[in-house]
Design an enzyme around this catalytic site. Sequence first.
Site, PDB file in Angstrom:
ATOM      1  N   ASP A 110       0.843  -1.198   0.000  1.00 39.72           N
ATOM      2  CA  ASP A 110       0.000   0.000   0.000  1.00 39.72           C
ATOM      3  C   ASP A 110       0.880   1.251   0.000  1.00 39.72           C
ATOM      4  OD1 ASP A 110      -2.138  -1.687   0.252  1.00 39.72           O
ATOM      5  OD2 ASP A 110      -2.344  -1.404   2.418  1.00 39.72           O
TER       6      ASP A 110
HETATM    7  N1  URA Z   1      -1.376  -5.714   4.244  1.00 40.81           N
HETATM    8  C1  URA Z   1      -1.793  -4.412   4.206  1.00 40.81           C
HETATM    9  O1  URA Z   1      -2.800  -4.062   4.806  1.00 40.81           O
HETATM   10  N2  URA Z   1      -1.074  -3.554   3.458  1.00 40.81           N
HETATM   11  C2  URA Z   1       0.058  -3.890   2.821  1.00 40.81           C
HETATM   12  O2  URA Z   1       0.697  -3.043   2.174  1.00 40.81           O
HETATM   13  C3  URA Z   1       0.482  -5.225   2.882  1.00 40.81           C
HETATM   14  C4  URA Z   1      -0.262  -6.124   3.604  1.00 40.81           C
END
Ligand code: URA
Length: 236
Positions: A110
């Site tokens: 993310d």
């Molecule tokens: N889980 C999440 O919530 N975000 C990420 O970037 C990776 C795993």
Amino acid sequence: MSISRARLDRFISEKCQVNRKAVRLLLAQKRISVDNVIATDIAQPIDKFSVISFDDKIIQQHQALYIMLYKPVGVVCATKDKQHKTVIDLLSELLTADEKASLHIVGRLDLNTSGLVLLTNDSRWSEQLTSPINKVTKHYLVTLQEPLTNDYIKAFAKGMYFDYEKITTKPVILHILSQYQAEVILTEGRYHQIKRMFGRFNNPVTALHRTSIGHFVLDKDLLVGESQFIKLSDLL
Ligand code: URA
């Protein structure tokens, strides 16, 4: 996405703008070689990493690229973005524009997650890392707003039902490191999976950082935003 396998005759015919009969002739005249061996079979399978020469002139040569990047928060895991800097924008000047364009990301993070991102142009390698059959582990360091309790460990191991995808998450290992920090080990990568799992406890994730994917560990000498090539000897 898999590496497209092609036949040598089709490749030569398209690349050199000759018909299949002419390709047969070129092979009979021993003018074509694949990976430094004179080609004799028109149906020889090739892929984008085969080095192909015609009269000693290389007409195809793509290097397989394997890159480890320390993604900062605020950089997007995409190849293009109008708003944010992308992981591709961070890659060193050592890569040509064509090489950068050939890359894809192996397991996205993310926007507000930091840590290890792998990039490659070898989809056979990325498929091995992302195929659910291989259950490759991904380690994350998670910081939370509220204190952790042992109840989390059981709930993560049991799996959680995600109504939107209609799936139950695979068992997740959670190690409590301190009151507000945990290590989480996933073998899959559902959308916002870690944040959603802690969300079930109404406990917002305040920082998320990936430390490894399989046996690839974020190099401790790599600074945030930096990248490095993975040595071929480290690939296996
Ligand atoms: N889980 C999440 O919530 N975000 C990420 O970037 C990776 C795993």
